[in-house]
Design a protein around this motif. Structure first.
Motif, mmCIF file in Angstrom:
data_model
loop_
_atom_site.group_PDB
_atom_site.id
_atom_site.type_symbol
_atom_site.label_atom_id
_atom_site.label_comp_id
_atom_site.label_asym_id
_atom_site.label_seq_id
_atom_site.Cartn_x
_atom_site.Cartn_y
_atom_site.Cartn_z
ATOM 1 N N SER A 258 0.831 -1.214 0.000
ATOM 2 C CA SER A 258 0.000 0.000 0.000
ATOM 3 C C SER A 258 0.860 1.256 0.000
ATOM 4 O O SER A 258 0.539 2.260 -0.669
ATOM 5 C CB SER A 258 -0.933 -0.012 1.208
ATOM 6 N N MET A 259 1.985 1.243 0.749
ATOM 7 C CA MET A 259 2.871 2.404 0.767
ATOM 8 C C MET A 259 3.532 2.618 -0.594
ATOM 9 O O MET A 259 3.755 3.757 -1.029
ATOM 10 C CB MET A 259 3.929 2.235 1.849
ATOM 11 N N ALA A 260 3.873 1.518 -1.255
ATOM 12 C CA ALA A 260 4.469 1.648 -2.586
ATOM 13 C C ALA A 260 3.477 2.267 -3.565
ATOM 14 O O ALA A 260 3.835 3.122 -4.402
ATOM 15 C CB ALA A 260 4.936 0.273 -3.071
ATOM 16 N N VAL A 261 2.205 1.838 -3.463
ATOM 17 C CA VAL A 261 1.187 2.408 -4.343
ATOM 18 C C VAL A 261 0.981 3.893 -4.035
ATOM 19 O O VAL A 261 0.854 4.743 -4.937
ATOM 20 C CB VAL A 261 -0.144 1.629 -4.194
ATOM 21 N N ALA A 262 0.985 4.213 -2.702
ATOM 22 C CA ALA A 262 0.801 5.616 -2.313
ATOM 23 C C ALA A 262 1.963 6.477 -2.785
ATOM 24 O O ALA A 262 1.773 7.623 -3.219
ATOM 25 C CB ALA A 262 0.650 5.709 -0.798
ATOM 26 N N ALA A 263 3.185 5.935 -2.688
ATOM 27 C CA ALA A 263 4.342 6.693 -3.163
ATOM 28 C C ALA A 263 4.289 6.900 -4.659
ATOM 29 O O ALA A 263 4.650 7.966 -5.181
ATOM 30 C CB ALA A 263 5.628 5.962 -2.755
ATOM 31 N N ASP A 265 1.599 7.091 -6.499
ATOM 32 C CA ASP A 265 0.497 7.989 -6.866
ATOM 33 C C ASP A 265 0.516 9.299 -6.086
ATOM 34 O O ASP A 265 -0.486 10.030 -6.038
ATOM 35 C CB ASP A 265 -0.849 7.279 -6.615
ATOM 36 N N ALA A 266 1.629 9.634 -5.415
ATOM 37 C CA ALA A 266 1.694 10.880 -4.634
ATOM 38 C C ALA A 266 1.510 12.080 -5.557
ATOM 39 O O ALA A 266 2.095 12.141 -6.648
ATOM 40 C CB ALA A 266 3.019 10.977 -3.899
ATOM 41 N N PRO A 267 0.733 13.052 -5.108
ATOM 42 C CA PRO A 267 0.468 14.208 -5.987
ATOM 43 C C PRO A 267 1.637 15.158 -6.114
ATOM 44 O O PRO A 267 1.689 15.956 -7.062
ATOM 45 C CB PRO A 267 -0.728 14.884 -5.292
ATOM 46 N N SER A 268 2.581 15.117 -5.152
ATOM 47 C CA SER A 268 3.700 16.063 -5.223
ATOM 48 C C SER A 268 4.997 15.347 -4.875
ATOM 49 O O SER A 268 4.993 14.236 -4.311
ATOM 50 C CB SER A 268 3.471 17.222 -4.248
ATOM 51 N N GLU A 269 6.112 16.010 -5.183
ATOM 52 C CA GLU A 269 7.424 15.431 -4.893
ATOM 53 C C GLU A 269 7.643 15.312 -3.410
ATOM 54 O O GLU A 269 8.210 14.313 -2.922
ATOM 55 C CB GLU A 269 8.509 16.314 -5.519
ATOM 56 N N ALA A 270 7.219 16.299 -2.638
ATOM 57 C CA ALA A 270 7.383 16.235 -1.177
ATOM 58 C C ALA A 270 6.597 15.067 -0.592
ATOM 59 O O ALA A 270 7.078 14.344 0.289
ATOM 60 C CB ALA A 270 6.934 17.557 -0.551
ATOM 61 N N GLU A 271 5.369 14.905 -1.096
ATOM 62 C CA GLU A 271 4.549 13.780 -0.620
ATOM 63 C C GLU A 271 5.189 12.451 -1.002
ATOM 64 O O GLU A 271 5.168 11.484 -0.232
ATOM 65 C CB GLU A 271 3.150 13.896 -1.227
ATOM 66 N N ARG A 272 5.789 12.377 -2.202
ATOM 67 C CA ARG A 272 6.429 11.143 -2.652
ATOM 68 C C ARG A 272 7.615 10.804 -1.762
ATOM 69 O O ARG A 272 7.836 9.636 -1.406
ATOM 70 C CB ARG A 272 6.868 11.273 -4.104
ATOM 71 N N ARG A 273 8.391 11.850 -1.382
ATOM 72 C CA ARG A 273 9.531 11.588 -0.490
ATOM 73 C C ARG A 273 9.040 11.082 0.874
ATOM 74 O O ARG A 273 9.629 10.186 1.477
ATOM 75 C CB ARG A 273 10.350 12.857 -0.311
ATOM 76 N N SER A 274 7.984 11.693 1.357
ATOM 77 C CA SER A 274 7.451 11.262 2.649
ATOM 78 C C SER A 274 6.974 9.818 2.582
ATOM 79 O O SER A 274 7.271 9.007 3.476
ATOM 80 C CB SER A 274 6.293 12.194 3.056
ATOM 81 N N ARG A 275 6.231 9.484 1.535
ATOM 82 C CA ARG A 275 5.750 8.128 1.372
ATOM 83 C C ARG A 275 6.914 7.142 1.185
ATOM 84 O O ARG A 275 6.878 6.003 1.678
ATOM 85 C CB ARG A 275 4.812 8.033 0.162
ATOM 86 N N SER A 276 7.942 7.582 0.475
ATOM 87 C CA SER A 276 9.106 6.706 0.262
ATOM 88 C C SER A 276 9.819 6.425 1.571
ATOM 89 O O SER A 276 10.288 5.300 1.838
ATOM 90 C CB SER A 276 10.067 7.349 -0.743
#
Length: 465
Positions: A258-263, A265-276
């Motif tokens: 689920s975290m991989a999917v969230a990362a 589909d993150a809407p922004s780069e900051a969100e992607r880093r957080s999810r990663s």
């Protein structure tokens, strides 16, 4: 599997070989006794005939033998008898003209029959000789009566007696062998039936053998039942472990997915880093759980004590503490090591890797579950009698008595923390495989866990001071 001689053959050898040896000795003794008996009987016959002929010569004046003496000669066993009679003047009176010669070294006596062996016409004979004073027609002198018989008759008689005894013994051996053979077959029948009953079992049938068996076999059946019970328990434990492991791994794997999917589909780069970052932590947790699962299985497989080596427990624990100083400092915890056995080395037989991981798990447990109020972890090594101990204590929230059993169980969780629930279970199993125990010692404040292990004796290869 190396096959040895069958039990039936062993019993036959154990019983029949001594019997055959005894029979051979008895046969030799019987032949010797038969020869001695035949010599005695034949010698007495020769002496009796010699006396009878001497009497007839005196009575008839040297002319003829009486009918009774002739009948005695014909009825004597062992072949023909020969005789020779000389008169007082050395003149041949009756019988065979040339008697066997007396041995040169044989001392002649008078008025008493003497016996000796000689050669007559190329064959060995037994001779009886009697010299006594007689008077014929006014002439007085010693008359000599010689009676002889072939020795072959005696040997044949003795051999006949020995062969009869050997025949009886041979029949006895054959009879005993047959009885033993059938008796062994009857005695082994319960074992054969037991073998058949076990062979017809399915591979999954590990139930207790309840078949009635002889007392001599009951020990083997008890051992088999014990083995079946241990294998059955091991299979149940393994299946339960696999089920628990699958259940424990399901949530981390699902979380990682689920975290991989969230990362992704993150809407922004900051969100992607957080999810990663969350994904990395989840993967790290899953990796730790997998490592703990493998460690638990490995420690359960330490049954081969031959690979254990002498280890200095103090050096081993001190090394684990050194590797954890920086980590504890980062968590705001002071790590202290105390050696209560400084005056003597503490040697134990152990698997170095697994024992080191057990101590590491106790330190990890203190860091993970002691709580934020914990400020120090004390690790100590001590020796008392024949046992050495490693104690890890924290000064945190502590452990209630009714929580100890749960804490030692596999996947046991007391506070829903991030741990795998396998740390203390691994330590407990490691201690058991090393002949020791893990105990929770009540302290205030905090919690204290002690591994107790048997101390190893002196190494014979170490030089003595």
């Amino acid at each position: 599997m190396v096959r040895s001689t069958s039990l039936r053959a062993r019993l036959m050898i154990v019983i029949l070989v001594p019997l055959v040896l005894i029979s051979l000795l008895a046969g030799f003794w019987r032949f010797t006794a038969a020869r001695s008996t035949s010599e005695l009987l034949f010698d007495r016959t020769l002496v009796a005939l010699t006396l009878a002929i001497a009497r007839d010569v005196v009575v008839s004046g040297g002319d003829a033998l009486s009918p009774a003496t002739l009948d005695l000669m014909r009825d004597t066993s062992g072949g023909g008898l020969f005789y020779h009679v000389n008169g007082p003047d050395g003149v041949f009176l009756t019988g065979y003209a040339y008697p066997p010669a007396m041995p040169i070294d044989f001392k002649a006596v008078t008025n008493v029959p003497v016996l000796f062996e000689a050669v007559y016409r190329g064959g060995a004979v037994r001779v009886a000789r009697l010299s006594e004073m007689v008077t014929f027609d006014g002439v007085s002198g010693y008359s000599t009566v010689t009676v002889w018989q072939s020795m072959a008759a005696r040997e044949a008689f003795a051999l006949q007696l020995a062969l009869r005894a050997a025949l009886v013994m041979g029949l006895l051996i054959v009879t005993v062998g047959g009885v033993v053979w059938f008796g062994v077959n009857i005695g082994l029948r319960p074992l054969i039936e037991l073998e058949g009953a076990i062979a017809t079992r399915s591979p999954d049938d590990l139930s207790v053998i309840r078949r009635r068996v002889p007392v001599e076999v009951s020990g083997i059946v008890d051992i088999l039942n014990t083995l079946f019970g241990e294998v059955s328990r091991a299979i149940v434990t393994r299946n339960r472990f696999i089920s628990d492991a699958a259940h424990q791994m399901r949530n981390p794997v699902a979380g990682i997915l689920s975290m991989a999917v969230a990362a992704r589909d993150a809407p922004s780069e900051a969100e992607r880093r957080s999810r990663s970052g969350e994904l990395v932590e989840a993967a790290r947790h899953a990796s730790r759980l997998t490592q703990q699962l493998l460690s638990f299985e490995r420690v359960r497989g330490l049954a081969d004590k031959n690979r254990f080596q002498r280890e200095d427990l103090t050096d081993l624990v001190r090394g684990v503490c050194r590797r954890n100083v920086a980590r504890c400092f980062e968590n705001g915890v002071e790590l202290a090591f105390e050696d209560h056995a400084a005056d003597c080395p503490v040697a134990v037989l152990a698997d170095r890797v697994m024992l080191r991981e057990a101590v590491q798990n106790l330190i990890d447990n203190a860091l993970a579950h002691a709580g934020p109020e914990n400020t120090a972890i004390e690790v100590s090594v001590a020796v008392e009698g024949a046992h050495a101990s490693v104690t890890v204590r924290d000064f945190g929230r502590g452990l209630a008595v009714d929580q100890i059993e749960t804490a030692f169980e596999r996947f046991g969780q007391l506070d829903g923390g991030e741990g795998s629930g396998l740390g203390l279970a691994i330590v407990k199993e490691t201690a058991r495989q090393h002949g020791g125990v893990l105990a929770a010692v009540p302290v205030e404040p905090g919690a204290s866990f002690t591994i107790s292990l048997p101390v190893s004796g002196p190494d014979p290869e170490e030089p003595r001071m």
